[in-house]
Design a protein around this motif. Sequence first.
Motif, PDB file in Angstrom:
ATOM      1  N   LYS A  24      -2.553 122.520 -21.269  1.00  0.00           N
ATOM      2  CA  LYS A  24      -3.214 123.143 -20.132  1.00  0.00           C
ATOM      3  C   LYS A  24      -2.476 124.436 -19.794  1.00  0.00           C
ATOM      4  CE  LYS A  24      -5.136 118.930 -18.111  1.00  0.00           C
ATOM      5  NZ  LYS A  24      -5.218 118.078 -16.896  1.00  0.00           N
ATOM      6  N   ILE A  25      -3.188 125.537 -19.856  1.00  0.00           N
ATOM      7  CA  ILE A  25      -2.606 126.856 -19.638  1.00  0.00           C
ATOM      8  C   ILE A  25      -2.834 127.297 -18.194  1.00  0.00           C
ATOM      9  CG2 ILE A  25      -2.581 129.262 -20.409  1.00  0.00           C
ATOM     10  CD1 ILE A  25      -1.714 127.346 -22.564  1.00  0.00           C
ATOM     11  N   PRO A  26      -1.829 127.823 -17.528  1.00  0.00           N
ATOM     12  CA  PRO A  26      -2.039 128.341 -16.159  1.00  0.00           C
ATOM     13  C   PRO A  26      -2.918 129.587 -16.192  1.00  0.00           C
ATOM     14  CG  PRO A  26       0.138 128.952 -16.963  1.00  0.00           C
ATOM     15  CD  PRO A  26      -0.443 128.007 -17.985  1.00  0.00           C
ATOM     16  N   ASP A  27      -3.437 129.967 -15.045  1.00  0.00           N
ATOM     17  CA  ASP A  27      -4.258 131.168 -14.948  1.00  0.00           C
ATOM     18  C   ASP A  27      -3.342 132.388 -15.055  1.00  0.00           C
ATOM     19  OD1 ASP A  27      -5.980 133.229 -14.398  1.00  0.00           O
ATOM     20  OD2 ASP A  27      -6.878 132.297 -12.631  1.00  0.00           O
ATOM     21  N   LEU A  28      -3.269 132.963 -16.242  1.00  0.00           N
ATOM     22  CA  LEU A  28      -2.344 134.057 -16.506  1.00  0.00           C
ATOM     23  C   LEU A  28      -2.716 135.335 -15.761  1.00  0.00           C
ATOM     24  CD1 LEU A  28      -1.890 133.529 -20.360  1.00  0.00           C
ATOM     25  CD2 LEU A  28      -0.441 132.699 -18.500  1.00  0.00           C
ATOM     26  N   SER A  29      -3.977 135.451 -15.367  1.00  0.00           N
ATOM     27  CA  SER A  29      -4.431 136.663 -14.663  1.00  0.00           C
ATOM     28  C   SER A  29      -3.876 136.757 -13.249  1.00  0.00           C
ATOM     29  CB  SER A  29      -5.959 136.705 -14.618  1.00  0.00           C
ATOM     30  OG  SER A  29      -6.467 135.638 -13.825  1.00  0.00           O
ATOM     31  N   LYS A  30      -3.396 135.632 -12.712  1.00  0.00           N
ATOM     32  CA  LYS A  30      -2.890 135.618 -11.343  1.00  0.00           C
ATOM     33  C   LYS A  30      -1.373 135.777 -11.259  1.00  0.00           C
ATOM     34  CE  LYS A  30      -6.663 132.821  -9.447  1.00  0.00           C
ATOM     35  NZ  LYS A  30      -7.013 131.583  -8.702  1.00  0.00           N
ATOM     36  N   ILE A  31      -0.735 135.973 -12.398  1.00  0.00           N
ATOM     37  CA  ILE A  31       0.726 136.062 -12.423  1.00  0.00           C
ATOM     38  C   ILE A  31       1.189 137.499 -12.218  1.00  0.00           C
ATOM     39  CG2 ILE A  31       2.786 135.732 -13.853  1.00  0.00           C
ATOM     40  CD1 ILE A  31       1.286 133.455 -15.256  1.00  0.00           C
ATOM     41  N   ASP A  32       2.113 137.682 -11.313  1.00  0.00           N
ATOM     42  CA  ASP A  32       2.740 138.992 -11.102  1.00  0.00           C
ATOM     43  C   ASP A  32       3.970 139.038 -12.005  1.00  0.00           C
ATOM     44  OD1 ASP A  32       3.953 141.304 -10.320  1.00  0.00           O
ATOM     45  OD2 ASP A  32       4.010 140.839  -8.178  1.00  0.00           O
ATOM     46  N   TYR A  33       3.841 139.638 -13.173  1.00  0.00           N
ATOM     47  CA  TYR A  33       4.899 139.603 -14.179  1.00  0.00           C
ATOM     48  C   TYR A  33       6.143 140.383 -13.769  1.00  0.00           C
ATOM     49  CZ  TYR A  33       1.649 137.385 -17.427  1.00  0.00           C
ATOM     50  OH  TYR A  33       0.782 136.508 -18.023  1.00  0.00           O
ATOM     51  N   SER A  34       6.029 141.220 -12.755  1.00  0.00           N
ATOM     52  CA  SER A  34       7.201 141.965 -12.281  1.00  0.00           C
ATOM     53  C   SER A  34       8.123 141.093 -11.439  1.00  0.00           C
ATOM     54  CB  SER A  34       6.755 143.184 -11.449  1.00  0.00           C
ATOM     55  OG  SER A  34       6.076 144.121 -12.244  1.00  0.00           O
ATOM     56  N   HIS A  35       7.575 140.002 -10.914  1.00  0.00           N
ATOM     57  CA  HIS A  35       8.348 139.180  -9.988  1.00  0.00           C
ATOM     58  C   HIS A  35       8.567 137.754 -10.503  1.00  0.00           C
ATOM     59  CE1 HIS A  35       8.828 141.970  -6.640  1.00  0.00           C
ATOM     60  NE2 HIS A  35       7.612 142.405  -6.902  1.00  0.00           N
ATOM     61  N   ILE A  36       8.688 137.599 -11.807  1.00  0.00           N
ATOM     62  CA  ILE A  36       9.078 136.288 -12.335  1.00  0.00           C
ATOM     63  C   ILE A  36      10.236 136.465 -13.314  1.00  0.00           C
ATOM     64  CG2 ILE A  36       6.825 135.199 -12.036  1.00  0.00           C
ATOM     65  CD1 ILE A  36       6.402 135.437 -15.065  1.00  0.00           C
ATOM     66  N   THR A  37      11.148 135.529 -13.240  1.00  0.00           N
ATOM     67  CA  THR A  37      12.265 135.476 -14.186  1.00  0.00           C
ATOM     68  C   THR A  37      11.903 134.549 -15.341  1.00  0.00           C
ATOM     69  OG1 THR A  37      13.930 135.946 -12.497  1.00  0.00           O
ATOM     70  CG2 THR A  37      14.676 134.758 -14.455  1.00  0.00           C
ATOM     71  N   TYR A  38      11.152 133.513 -15.014  1.00  0.00           N
ATOM     72  CA  TYR A  38      10.656 132.587 -16.032  1.00  0.00           C
ATOM     73  C   TYR A  38       9.254 132.147 -15.630  1.00  0.00           C
ATOM     74  CZ  TYR A  38      11.641 128.744 -12.778  1.00  0.00           C
ATOM     75  OH  TYR A  38      11.643 127.898 -11.691  1.00  0.00           O
ATOM     76  N   LEU A  39       8.485 131.732 -16.621  1.00  0.00           N
ATOM     77  CA  LEU A  39       7.133 131.223 -16.386  1.00  0.00           C
ATOM     78  C   LEU A  39       7.170 129.708 -16.524  1.00  0.00           C
ATOM     79  CD1 LEU A  39       4.037 131.616 -16.090  1.00  0.00           C
ATOM     80  CD2 LEU A  39       3.946 131.940 -18.571  1.00  0.00           C
ATOM     81  N   SER A  40       6.610 129.012 -15.560  1.00  0.00           N
ATOM     82  CA  SER A  40       6.628 127.551 -15.601  1.00  0.00           C
ATOM     83  C   SER A  40       5.373 126.987 -14.955  1.00  0.00           C
ATOM     84  CB  SER A  40       7.872 127.022 -14.882  1.00  0.00           C
ATOM     85  OG  SER A  40       7.907 125.615 -14.882  1.00  0.00           O
ATOM     86  N   TRP A  41       4.944 125.848 -15.460  1.00  0.00           N
ATOM     87  CA  TRP A  41       3.803 125.162 -14.847  1.00  0.00           C
ATOM     88  C   TRP A  41       3.894 123.671 -15.138  1.00  0.00           C
ATOM     89  CZ3 TRP A  41       3.671 127.831 -19.390  1.00  0.00           C
ATOM     90  CH2 TRP A  41       3.109 127.202 -20.509  1.00  0.00           C
ATOM     91  N   LEU A  42       3.123 122.900 -14.378  1.00  0.00           N
ATOM     92  CA  LEU A  42       3.119 121.442 -14.490  1.00  0.00           C
ATOM     93  C   LEU A  42       1.811 120.943 -15.072  1.00  0.00           C
ATOM     94  CD1 LEU A  42       4.476 120.551 -10.920  1.00  0.00           C
ATOM     95  CD2 LEU A  42       5.819 120.788 -13.013  1.00  0.00           C
ATOM     96  N   ASP A  43       1.911 119.855 -15.815  1.00  0.00           N
ATOM     97  CA  ASP A  43       0.727 119.112 -16.241  1.00  0.00           C
ATOM     98  C   ASP A  43       0.840 117.742 -15.580  1.00  0.00           C
ATOM     99  OD1 ASP A  43      -1.283 117.662 -17.419  1.00  0.00           O
ATOM    100  OD2 ASP A  43      -0.918 118.395 -19.439  1.00  0.00           O
ATOM    101  N   ILE A  44       0.168 117.618 -14.455  1.00  0.00           N
ATOM    102  CA  ILE A  44       0.300 116.400 -13.651  1.00  0.00           C
ATOM    103  C   ILE A  44      -0.168 115.164 -14.418  1.00  0.00           C
ATOM    104  CG2 ILE A  44      -0.451 115.262 -11.514  1.00  0.00           C
ATOM    105  CD1 ILE A  44      -0.705 118.017 -10.252  1.00  0.00           C
ATOM    106  N   ALA A  45      -1.176 115.324 -15.271  1.00  0.00           N
ATOM    107  CA  ALA A  45      -1.730 114.184 -16.006  1.00  0.00           C
ATOM    108  C   ALA A  45      -0.696 113.541 -16.922  1.00  0.00           C
ATOM    109  CB  ALA A  45      -2.949 114.625 -16.812  1.00  0.00           C
ATOM    110  N   THR A  46       0.199 114.352 -17.481  1.00  0.00           N
ATOM    111  CA  THR A  46       1.190 113.831 -18.431  1.00  0.00           C
ATOM    112  C   THR A  46       2.616 113.845 -17.869  1.00  0.00           C
ATOM    113  OG1 THR A  46       1.476 116.036 -19.407  1.00  0.00           O
ATOM    114  CG2 THR A  46      -0.188 114.584 -20.395  1.00  0.00           C
TER     115      THR A  46
END
Length: 217
Positions: A105-127
């Motif tokens: 499951k991929i996060p919505d990449l269009s909503k990410i402010d790439y200037s203000h993240i040090t790392y990209l992370s997301w959860l898959d609640i199902a697993t």
Amino acid sequence: MIETFIRNHQYNFIKKQTGILQLACKTVSDSKVVEAVRYSTESKVLELFQNAADTQKQLLVKASALKTDEDFQSYLSGLEPYLVEFPQVTEKQLKQLFPKNKKLKIPDLSKIDYSHITYLSWLDIATNKMFIVYNLQGKVVGIEGKYIPTNKKSTCFLCNKHGETALFSAVSKSRPANSSPDYYKAVGNYMCIASHECNKSITDITSLERFIQEVIG
């Protein structure tokens, strides 16, 4: 063309230090104490950018002269064009980083402010899985692991902020010499469940890079 040189965690560090100075300007009546805080702010910021060009240092040291709330806001806003963006990864690249997850499951990449993240992370609640993507020494790497919500507030090992955390654990790929085929080592720690909040607070990448190195081997 503006040459970017400030990474997200460094910007957070500057914001934290100028916040201390801003509070001193508002609450401390002793001018000598305020000047000491000004000196400390400038020294700590410059220490973080020892290899910066002279023009970049001139931009950074302006923090020591700030006085009003408007000054502080203008200073931080003026630094934003110099932020180094996190590599803008695509859905295809993320799937290549985690090839064993056929239903990733991929996060919505269009909503990410790439200037203000040090790392990209997301959860898959199902697993009950957490995914972390990081630019390690110029190479984008990904690690995944299980997360167990603590259901209470504790300190994140990445940003040192007290808040809602989960125990994140990943299987290390490093293996000692002559280890048995069933050798298994898990690396774990407590970290923020909300990575966007963690990215707003992280001021040092040492713990993050050490953790990732332990996992990828």
